[in-house]
Design a protein around this motif. Sequence first.
Motif, PDB file in Angstrom:
ATOM      1  N   UNK A 213      48.900  49.884  67.942  1.00  0.00           N
ATOM      2  CA  UNK A 213      48.356  49.241  66.741  1.00  0.00           C
ATOM      3  C   UNK A 213      49.039  49.662  65.449  1.00  0.00           C
ATOM      4  N   UNK A 214      49.740  50.747  65.436  1.00  0.00           N
ATOM      5  CA  UNK A 214      50.345  51.225  64.193  1.00  0.00           C
ATOM      6  C   UNK A 214      51.865  51.176  64.290  1.00  0.00           C
ATOM      7  N   UNK A 215      52.503  51.005  63.149  1.00  0.00           N
ATOM      8  CA  UNK A 215      53.970  50.936  63.173  1.00  0.00           C
ATOM      9  C   UNK A 215      54.570  52.261  63.639  1.00  0.00           C
ATOM     10  N   UNK A 216      54.026  53.370  63.200  1.00  0.00           N
ATOM     11  CA  UNK A 216      54.527  54.677  63.640  1.00  0.00           C
ATOM     12  C   UNK A 216      54.304  54.863  65.148  1.00  0.00           C
ATOM     13  N   UNK A 217      53.121  54.481  65.605  1.00  0.00           N
ATOM     14  CA  UNK A 217      52.821  54.594  67.023  1.00  0.00           C
ATOM     15  C   UNK A 217      53.735  53.733  67.876  1.00  0.00           C
TER      16      UNK A 217
ATOM     17  N   UNK B 108      41.571  44.436  76.184  1.00  0.00           N
ATOM     18  CA  UNK B 108      41.379  44.189  74.763  1.00  0.00           C
ATOM     19  C   UNK B 108      42.707  43.703  74.222  1.00  0.00           C
ATOM     20  N   UNK B 109      42.662  42.869  73.184  1.00  0.00           N
ATOM     21  CA  UNK B 109      43.875  42.195  72.724  1.00  0.00           C
ATOM     22  C   UNK B 109      44.178  42.507  71.264  1.00  0.00           C
ATOM     23  N   UNK B 110      45.436  42.416  70.901  1.00  0.00           N
ATOM     24  CA  UNK B 110      45.916  42.497  69.535  1.00  0.00           C
ATOM     25  C   UNK B 110      47.308  41.881  69.505  1.00  0.00           C
ATOM     26  N   UNK B 111      47.852  41.701  68.353  1.00  0.00           N
ATOM     27  CA  UNK B 111      49.183  41.097  68.238  1.00  0.00           C
ATOM     28  C   UNK B 111      50.186  42.152  67.818  1.00  0.00           C
ATOM     29  N   UNK B 112      51.194  42.314  68.619  1.00  0.00           N
ATOM     30  CA  UNK B 112      52.244  43.290  68.330  1.00  0.00           C
ATOM     31  C   UNK B 112      53.417  42.547  67.699  1.00  0.00           C
ATOM     32  N   UNK B 113      53.268  42.159  66.455  1.00  0.00           N
ATOM     33  CA  UNK B 113      54.279  41.325  65.802  1.00  0.00           C
ATOM     34  C   UNK B 113      55.654  41.985  65.756  1.00  0.00           C
ATOM     35  N   UNK B 114      55.703  43.263  65.523  1.00  0.00           N
ATOM     36  CA  UNK B 114      57.003  43.925  65.400  1.00  0.00           C
ATOM     37  C   UNK B 114      57.730  43.933  66.740  1.00  0.00           C
TER      38      UNK B 114
END
Length: 127
Positions: A16-20, A112-118
Amino acid sequence: VATEVTFTAGHAWLHHTSRGREIHKLHHLCKPASVSSNLLFHPIDMTVEFGGPFASLILMHVYVFQDPFVFRTAMTILNLWYTADHDENLGLSHSTHHKEMGPQVLTIYGRYEWFERIIVGKTRKVA
């Protein structure tokens, strides 16, 4: 349950995070997942993913069970589970996650879902 909750929380942070995502990218170079990909981690990634689950078992040992046999058995089961979960031949949830690497993470409790745009954006540009 505590080990899965802490693993899922750490794994979600990594996606979920750019650093992660930057830290976790090394682990996802392995497609498909394999038993050996369970060993390919950035040191921070390993701490995030395994620190919570192993700390949970240690705390349960110290404050609840206080039984060395139960502690060793639980640690063995946890290690075997993480290894099996990356085995492409067994096809468990985490190996599916590696193979698809889409906008979802599968855990033993569901999806569970989310969008990993990067990550998704970079993958599509390269392909």
